[in-house]
Design a protein around this motif. Structure first.
Motif: not given
Length: 139
Positions: A43-56, A104-114
């Motif tokens: 669905x998303x171009x590579x440059x938009x996929x990361x932001x969409x995933x983290x927003x989700x 998995x990465x600790x950055x994502x854990x931080x994003x989840x905690x946000x």
């Protein structure tokens, strides 16, 4: 507590718990399977996929944290769902290291905690101090 809503309080509480646990189960499944990654890539171009995933991620954890405010209102254990969500954020990131196309990465854990913090902030009025002897209907 009024006489009309009192008999329905336990069934309403069970329904809230069922809804919340179902939402957690669906989110856990999404985090530990490859299908969401395939959808994102399609669905998303590579440059938009990361932001969409983290927003989700932020949105899902905010939703779970916000809805958790109604699980144990007025109880001394009302923060237990938040502790569970924090553990969930760590555990799913760890388990993603064993899932194809996931990492998995600790950055994502931080994003989840946000997301968890955002959900708590959105429902801060529901997290009033515990009052011994208070019932759920007093909340």
């Amino acid at each position: 507590m009024d006489g009309i809503s009192a008999p329905f309080a336990p069934s309403r509480q069970r329904a809230l718990w069922l809804f919340w646990l179902l939402a957690v189960a669906l989110w856990t499944t999404a985090l530990l399977t490859t299908f969401p990654v395939q959808v994102k890539d399609a669905v998303f171009p590579p440059e938009a996929g990361y932001g969409a995933a983290k927003t989700l991620h932020v949105s899902a954890y905010a939703f779970l944290a916000a809805t958790a405010a109604w699980l144990l209102p007025g109880s001394r254990f009302r923060l237990a769902p938040m502790v569970f969500l924090s553990f969930h954020a760590f555990a799913t990131e760890f388990l993603q290291t064993f899932t194809e196309s996931r990492h998995g990465c600790l950055t994502d854990v931080g994003i989840n905690h946000i997301g968890i913090a955002l959900g708590v902030l959105l429902t801060v009025w529901k997290w009033h101090p515990y009052k011994p002897g208070a019932t759920a209907s007093d909340a």
